[in-house]
Structures are given as C-alpha cells and as structure tokens.
Scaffold this active site. Structure first.
Site, PDB file in Angstrom:
ATOM      1  N   GLU A 112      30.646  32.740  35.140  1.00  7.61           N
ATOM      2  CA  GLU A 112      30.236  33.979  34.506  1.00  7.61           C
ATOM      3  C   GLU A 112      29.934  33.679  33.032  1.00  7.61           C
ATOM      4  O   GLU A 112      28.816  33.424  32.690  1.00  7.61           O
ATOM      5  CB  GLU A 112      31.315  35.053  34.671  1.00  7.61           C
ATOM      6  CG  GLU A 112      30.801  36.430  34.308  1.00  7.61           C
ATOM      7  CD  GLU A 112      31.330  37.543  35.210  1.00  7.61           C
ATOM      8  OE1 GLU A 112      32.085  37.281  36.142  1.00  7.61           O
ATOM      9  OE2 GLU A 112      30.966  38.701  34.935  1.00  7.61           O
ATOM     10  N   GLU A 153      42.488  38.953  31.915  1.00  8.87           N
ATOM     11  CA  GLU A 153      41.492  39.961  32.284  1.00  8.87           C
ATOM     12  C   GLU A 153      42.166  41.216  32.847  1.00  8.87           C
ATOM     13  O   GLU A 153      41.743  42.333  32.596  1.00  8.87           O
ATOM     14  CB  GLU A 153      40.564  39.367  33.353  1.00  8.87           C
ATOM     15  CG  GLU A 153      39.535  40.328  33.907  1.00  8.87           C
ATOM     16  CD  GLU A 153      38.538  39.631  34.817  1.00  8.87           C
ATOM     17  OE1 GLU A 153      38.896  38.583  35.400  1.00  8.87           O
ATOM     18  OE2 GLU A 153      37.397  40.119  34.928  1.00  8.87           O
TER      19      GLU A 153
HETATM   20  C1  BGC Z   1      33.258  40.759  33.585  1.00  7.39           C
HETATM   21  C2  BGC Z   1      33.758  41.834  32.689  1.00  7.39           C
HETATM   22  C3  BGC Z   1      32.662  42.821  32.552  1.00  7.39           C
HETATM   23  C4  BGC Z   1      32.518  43.422  33.899  1.00  7.39           C
HETATM   24  C5  BGC Z   1      31.648  44.596  34.022  1.00  7.39           C
HETATM   25  C6  BGC Z   1      33.035  41.366  34.930  1.00  7.39           C
HETATM   26  O1  BGC Z   1      32.626  40.465  35.869  1.00  7.39           O
HETATM   27  O2  BGC Z   1      34.088  39.654  33.617  1.00  7.39           O
HETATM   28  O3  BGC Z   1      34.575  41.541  31.704  1.00  7.39           O
HETATM   29  O4  BGC Z   1      32.739  43.713  31.518  1.00  7.39           O
HETATM   30  O5  BGC Z   1      32.195  42.451  34.866  1.00  7.39           O
HETATM   31  O6  BGC Z   1      32.376  45.572  34.431  1.00  7.39           O
END
Ligand code: BGC
Length: 885
Positions: A488, A761
């Site tokens: 990501e 997270e």
């Molecule tokens: C990310 C987040 C991001 C989100 C959107 C995720 O995959 O890691 O931090 O804001 O997607 O909701």
C-alpha cells in the site's frame, strides 16, 4: 498556609546560552538551498535572544551574486532598504530584477530591535535557482534492452564520458528520472539523497535535483553513470499485481553545467553518446525488495576509460520538459542507524534478528563467504503469538532483500530502490554464524529537522510520544503515507489530514507538505474532487471522501498556522475552493451533501458480536456534512487572510446554510444527535455545528457516552484527533485524562502496554489474547491514531498558537496538569526560535518555566485551582511557582 506567587523574569540569563547575532537564515525553509524553483523566494531568520522583550523593529536584506560585493554593499540585486517591520519569517524577494536561473545568490540581513538598537549584518547565506524548462537541452535517454514488463527487470545502468578542459570554478548536476535514480561521477556516488527524484504526480510534476559536483570533477576525462530502479514509476504499486503506473520504460535526464575560472562554461548532457548495460541490481521494487548479485558488479563503470565496448547505445526519447520542477520538499536521507538488540531462533527454527524498534529503511548487511552464496533477509513488524516470524499482514509485499556474494572478502550490502517497514529480520543463507555486527538497521525518511519534543512524568505516555514520532519517521518518506510496509504505502489523504497538526509539532513539515499539496492540486479532478490518495494512483472514481479530501483545505491551513505561511494559502486557494465548490455542487439546493462515497469514521470501535448496537457507528452523511462545514469555514478564514473579501461573504452565506441543514437533519430539538457516538458529538462540537445553547448539553452527552464505555474511546480516524480537544474546551479535562491514561482496549495506551514501538492502524492490532486482527488490514505503523500528540503538546505541555497571529508569533502557553502527572515539558523550535515549557508539581507547589523566543509574545495562562490567571509577556524566560492543593 498563605498562598504565594513568585514570578522571575530572567532577563539576565547567561549570555553563552544565546547566539549574539542573527541566526537560522533560511530560504524557502531550507539552509543554503541548491535548488529554488520559486520566482520570488522567501527569507527567514532568527533574532538573537539578547534579553527580555526582544522585538524586531526594522530589517534590511541585501542580495548579490558575489559574496564580496555583498559584504561591501555594492552590485546588489536587491537592497530592501531599512523596512519598518517586525516580520522575520517568510519575507519575499521584492527586487526589481527577476532572478536568473542556475545562479547562486548571496544574501544577508540586519535588524534593528527595540528602541532602534542595530544588530549587525548576519553571516552570509545563499540560495541557488533551478532551471527553467527552456534551460534543459539534455535529452531523455532509455536503455534499449528488452525487458519483461510483468516483473522487475535488472536495473539499467547508463554511462557516458566527457572532457573538462580548464580550471573548474564550479559544477552542477541537474538530474531526474522516470523511475528512481542513483548517480555516480568518477567512481563516487553523487549526493546523499535517496529514492530520487521522489514521488510526485509524475505526468504533471516531475522533480529534478541539483548537486554540487565541483569536487567530483577533474580536468581531463570524467565519467558519469546513472542506475535506474522501478520505484513508484513502474514498480508494483497498489494492489493486484498492478505495475507500470506512469510508464513502461525507465529513463534519465541529466545536465552538467561547468563554469571555468576563466568565465567560460561547458555543458554535458544525457543524449546519443550514452550507453547502457545491466549489472548487479537484478530486481528492485518498493514493495518486494531488491536482489543484488555482487558477481555482476561492473568494476570501474563510472570511471573514465572503462571499456564499455559491449554496452548498447541508448535510445533518445523526446518527452516534454514543461512539467519539470525544482525539488520542493526535503530529500529522503539516511537519518540514523540502529544495532540489533538480539538474535534468536524462533520455535519454527528461523534465525531472527530483533532491532527493538519498528522502523523504516533497510538493513545494512556485512558478510564474507564463497562466491554465489545467497543471503536472504525477510522483514516483519511483529512475531506471532507463538513467537514465530509473521508476515501475513504485509499482504503481497515481499519485503525481501537478497544478496549474492562475489566472494571478494568482506562484502557490504545496502539496497538501492526499495525500503522496508520492520522490527524483525529473518535471515537465511548466512555463511557462518551471524552476529549483531553483521547487521545494522538504517532508518530513512524525508530529512525534516526535528522541531518538537514532549515528555512527562509518566513512562507510558513517553512511550506513546516515542511511538508517535516513529510513526512519523516511518511514514514521511517523501509522501505522507498510511503505512510503510504492506502493498500500500500510499499518500492517503485522510491519514495525512488527521496527523498533520501533530506532525507539525514533531518536525519541520513546511516544505514536505508544500510539495505534497502541489500534487493534491495537480491531481484534483476538473470538478474539484480530491482523490483518496495523492499522488493519485487509484481508479479515477476513487475521489471525494469526506474527511479524506478535506486534506486539501486542512493541511494548507495547518501549514499557515504553524509557520505563518500565507503563500501556501495563496497557492492552494484555487484547490481549496474547488473542493468546497465540489461539495456545494453535490449538496445542491437543499445544502445537504449526501452524494459520493465516504469511508466515514474509519476503524471506529465495533464489536464482532454486536447484538445491542454497542458499535460506535456514526452516520456517514452526518460526517460528510460536518466536514463540508469545516472545510467551508477554513476556506472563509483563508479568504480573509489573503484578502478575498467577496469570497468571505459568499462562503459565509454557504456555511450558514450548511450548518442549518446539519441541525435540521441530524439534531433533535433537544440537542440530541441522530448518532449517539463519540465521533458524532466530537465533530458537531469541534466544528461549531450546534447552536451555542445546545453545546454544553452535547458535551455532557459526549462525557456520558465515554463514561458508559468505562472511560474508553470508541472513535475512528475522523473523531479521534478532536476528541480530547473537545473535552478540554468544554471543561472536561479530567475526562480527557481518563481517556488518555486508559490502558485497556480501545485506548492509546493499550498498544503501548502490548509493547508497541509505533502507532498501530487498529486499536487492537494484537488482541489481549495475542491473536491478530484481520490480516487484510493490520499495519503496526500507521500514524493516524497518533493524532493525540497534538493534544499532548497543546494541553499537557501547554504550547498553543494564537490563530490571529500565526506561526507562534504569539503563543499561548496554557498547560493543564491532570491525571496522575506531576511533570511535563514541551519544546518547539518555531520559526522564531525555541519555545519551551516545563512544569512540575512537587510538595504541593506548582512551578512552571517558560522560554518565549525573540520577536514573539505570549499569553501565559497559569492553571490555578481558583481559576486561570493570565500574563501577557514578551520574549524571555519566565518562572512561576505557587501553591497547588
Ligand atoms: C489505508 C488507510 C486509508 C484507508 C481508507 C486503508 O487501506 O491503509 O489508512 O485511509 O484505506 O479508508
């Protein structure tokens, strides 16, 4: 006991503590920058802290292309004359002569303070201007080698030689790439920057870097070599094996400008006379890591005279140059090294090295062994419950570096075009017994100056602060990212927005965000929608989520408040306005913004077996309307700062309607919100969406909600940053402290108690029983929930700014002791100098020491059991102590 109060004005602090002259000279937030793209760059300096109440009354700047002329005050490009002003931050170049490109300008400043006392001219500082698009005569070159576009191919190496005929006065390399590049001249690496040219919306804005290569060149023959890596340009990015996002071919564009002492110049550029081959970098990818085969090294390939007869001529390609921009943000650099804390065997028998800190960068490996020996390093953030190496949460990202020895003796390897997020490294194939000396953790991030620190009497809170700062290090690698380890690592706008205020305490983020905001504006849709991630690499329709897209408004405003930077507001204004207009268009005539998807209060508290509605779900349209109002309000404030009176009126009318609609749709006549969640009340209160009369009751409901969860927060990404702020504002500091000191899930300290060294997270990335949250999304280095850092600086340490005099030109010092704390201190290097606060409670006495930097003022709001007491002060040091019982 009689109350006592003492205030010491420490006007006579030891002089050695302070510089006697003007210091901290910066141009566009950088010291002596080599690469300024702005047409009228801005200058900042710090006054000497010569005593109490130092204020600048006037300043004078002068600029020349010659340092000796500058000092003599002749042949000046700009002499501002004595200007009556206390401005010492971001003073824009206002000379009549437009600045030339590729030129070094020397500058200095002097000031007059208080009753006109002169402070002598500062030391000389300088800045250099970059190239205009028309200055580029270099041609883009690409390797002619055939490549498999489905995977990472060996890194192309490009080389050329050139003759320098004369005595060199100075020489510069201007360089950029499609992909990532590393350049060498005459066998030596050029500069220390990593992952260049950085990540921008490449097709609209591509940065180039400038290096001073004067000392690397020699008279006669010279050689230059450039290695390219896939990087963000064409490596794996996003999900499902997606690659080649910006293009299929890697390429380089480089231009060397040599100035001889006799005044003549010479230029060497990428072009037809370059050749290419491949070498030891067999594959290199941001997510997957690098394979380096040292047997393939081409010794001396960047030295003159190297035999490149079997290399292939390059292909010259004509790409536009209009979108080339001088580097804006700080470069990514190696920032620190970490030694392993232990090496052990897991229950599965894996050899694992623990660095003791979840970090971002890579491992420097030293080994010796037989040629062809392959050493593999796998990277992970955590061990599983059983103590085994755990990589499932990395999803498809391999995070694997491989080094194949050439057998020449002691060999050292560091990867080139990748980085890993890890605390643990699993080593395979190491020849002999591995020791701690064989591995060093190399921490990389954008080289932002550290500006802040917070510490206090509670070790868990100190660890939380540590984790926040490491979350920032790991996710400020050229772009503000969600996470640094799985497949990501994108510029998620929501994450960036919620963390920006905290970030601006810990490090100097002015230039970093300035660069990224340029991409925000560039990638906004013609309708004004802001993509979920910047640079935009998702689908065209992935735009416009409330609380994410608002980064386009919130972050420029944060930069303005923190650094007093009005230019960022001027530059971003069209983007900010376009976003608000986009919401207004979507809302239409009834002013309810109910179109377009939003992530909502992402990762809010929810129970798997929620049968009685305990999950803290907040209506998504309520959230959208709340951010619609907030961004509109910030746009109005921005319009006021930059003098757009018509817009102030226009958007004030809009804001009135947006708030009315909020109340009509989401608030009952008795002031109850349709969503009885902490986030709903927090947003409504923080963004002033309720009539004054309903606010105290709403705050009380928020508190009741928190108490009903036994002092646990239940907020997600959007509610969390404002939660404690709202409690403090409405007089519930005690509740804010109860939340902060909460040690069980969900809370800030739960991960700390579980041994976290960065921010997770999810509130429960590792559950109390040691099992993991959903592997699909479980990063252990995600800064978003670290947004509490802002409250810790502002309310515990008490460092606040006055928005009407931004940039800490006027500070508000307002520490709020609470919970079990007996001591806290905060430090912030502002644009004016260092501001510090330090308080303690000892034997029923509260004492506070404060340092206010020169050329600023402050309101010191003393916390008193009997009510606040306010002191208006100028620059200087202050000590207070009084009874606390
Ligand atoms: C990310 C987040 C991001 C989100 C959107 C995720 O995959 O890691 O931090 O804001 O997607 O909701």
């Amino acid at each position: 006991m009689a109350r006592f109060l003492t205030i010491f004005l420490t006007g006579l602090l030891p002089v050695w503590l302070f510089s006697q002259s003007i210091s901290g000279l910066k141009c566009e937030y950088q010291e002596n920058p080599l690469c300024i793209g702005a047409e009228n760059p801005r200058f900042s300096w710090m006054l000497p802290a010569l005593g109490q109440n130092i204020v600048q009354s006037s300043f004078q700047i002068r600029i020349s292309t010659s340092e000796s002329d500058l000092k003599k005050g002749r042949n000046l490009i700009w002499d501002s004359g004595k200007i009556l002003s206390d401005q010492s931050v971001n003073v824009a170049y206002a000379g009549q002569t437009p600045l030339n490109s590729a030129t070094r300008y020397f500058w200095q400043v002097r000031v007059w303070i208080n009753e006109g006392k002169p402070i002598p001219w500062s030391e000389t500082a300088w800045f250099e201007t970059g190239l205009k698009p028309s200055d580029w005569t270099a041609m883009w070159i690409e390797s002619n080698l055939s490549e498999d576009l489905k995977k990472s191919s060996p890194s192309p190496m490009l080389r050329s030689e050139f003759a320098v005929n004369g005595k060199i006065r100075d020489a510069r390399l201007y360089i950029t790439a499609h992909g990532l590049y590393e350049a060498q001249i005459n066998g030596e690496r050029v500069g220390e920057d990593l992952l260049t040219p950085g990540w921008t919306s490449y097709n609209k804005r591509l940065q180039y870097q400038v290096y001073d290569i004067t000392d690397q060149l020699r008279q006669g023959n010279n050689a230059i070599g450039v290695v390219l890596g896939d990087g963000w340009y064409r490596g794996f990015l996003v999900w499902q094996n997606h690659r080649n996002t910006y293009g299929e071919k890697l390429g380089a564009l480089a231009q060397i400008e040599v100035r001889y002492t006799n005044g003549k110049t010479a230029r060497f550029t990428t072009g037809q006379n370059w050749k290419s081959a491949t070498g030891p970098v067999i594959a290199s990818d941001i997510y997957n890591g690098e394979t380096y085969d040292a047997r393939e090294e081409k010794m001396g390939w960047t030295l003159p005279g190297y035999d490149d007869s079997d290399w292939t001529p390059v292909k010259v390609v004509d790409y536009p140059k209009e979108h080339l921009i001088a580097q804006v943000g700080p470069p990514v650099r190696k920032i620190q090294e970490i030694s392993p804390v232990s090496i052990f065997q897991t229950p599965k028998g894996e050899t694992v090295v623990d660095f003791g800190q979840n970090m971002v960068g890579w491992v420097k490996l030293t080994a010796s062994g037989k040629t062809g020996t392959r050493i593999t390093l796998y990277h992970a953030e955590v061990l599983d419950k059983a103590g085994n190496f755990y990589t499932e949460n990395l999803r498809a990202a391999k995070q694997k570096n491989e080094y194949i020895l050439n057998g020449s003796g002691t060999e050292t390897f560091e990867p080139h075009f990748t980085f890993q997020g890890f605390r643990y490294v699993k080593v395979e194939g190491f020849p002999g017994t591995i020791t701690k000396d064989n591995l060093t953790g190399v921490v990389i991030h954008s080289a932002m100056a550290p500006t802040g620190n917070f510490s206090c009497s509670d070790s868990l809170l100190n660890q939380l602060q540590h984790n926040i700062q490491w979350g920032q290090k790991g996710n400020f690698v050229d772009v503000p990212t969600d996470c640094p380890q799985r497949d990501e690592r994108l510029g998620w706008t929501g994450d960036a927005q919620v963390f920006a205020r905290t970030a601006a305490f810990n490090m100097d983020v002015a230039a970093f965000y300035t660069k990224w905001l340029g991409d925000v504006a560039a990638d906004q849709t013609p309708e004004g929608a802001v993509p979920y991630v910047i640079p935009q690499v998702l689908r065209a329709k992935d735009v416009g989520s409330a609380g994410w897209a608002d980064a386009a408004v919130i972050i420029p405003w944060t930069v303005y408040l923190t650094y007093g930077d009005t230019r960022i507001l001027e530059n971003q204004y069209p983007s900010m306005k376009a976003w608000v207009d986009y919401m207004a268009d979507g809302a239409g005539e009834n002013y309810l913004w109910d179109t377009v998807f939003t992530f909502g209060d992402w990762l809010f508290y929810s129970l798997q077996d929620d049968t009685d509605g305990t999950s803290a779900i907040t209506d998504k349209i309520l959230i959208k309307q709340a951010f619609f109002a907030y961004s509109t309000e910030l746009l109005i404030k921005t319009a006021a700062v930059i003098g757009k009176k018509d817009d102030v009126e226009k958007y004030s009318r809009l804001l009135g309607r947006v708030k009315e609609t909020f109340q009509r749709e989401f608030v009952t006549p008795s002031g109850r919100l349709v969503s009885n969640s902490q986030t709903a009340y927090v947003l409504a209160l923080n963004f002033d969406l309720l009539p004054e009369s309903q606010r105290p009751a709403a705050a009380k409901r928020l508190v009741e909600n928190i108490r009903s969860y036994k002092n646990h927060l239940t907020t997600g990404f959007l509610g969390t940053p404002y939660l404690c702020h709202v409690l403090s504002r409405f007089g519930y500091e005690d509740v804010a402290y109860d939340l902060l000191f909460q040690e069980t899930y969900p809370s800030w300290l739960y991960p700390v108690k579980m041994g976290a060294t960065t921010i997770w997270e999810r509130w429960d990335g590792i559950r109390p029983d040691g099992s993991f949250q959903n592997v699909g999304m479980n990063s252990f280095n995600h800064y978003a929930y670290g947004a509490i850092g802002d409250w810790m600086y502002q309310h515990i340490a008490g460092i606040q700014l006055d928005p009407s005099v931004p940039g800490y030109k006027k500070a508000i010092i307002r520490p709020r002791p609470g919970g079990k704390l007996t001591h806290a201190s905060g430090k912030l290097l502002t644009m004016y100098g260092e501001l510090t606060t330090d308080w303690k409670i000892e034997a029923n006495v509260f004492s506070l020491s404060v340092v206010i930097p020169p050329n600023t003022t402050a309101s010191i709001v003393l916390p008193k059991l009997s009510g606040d007491e306010i002191h208006q002060v100028g620059a200087g040091s202050y000590n207070f102590s009084y009874e606390w019982k």
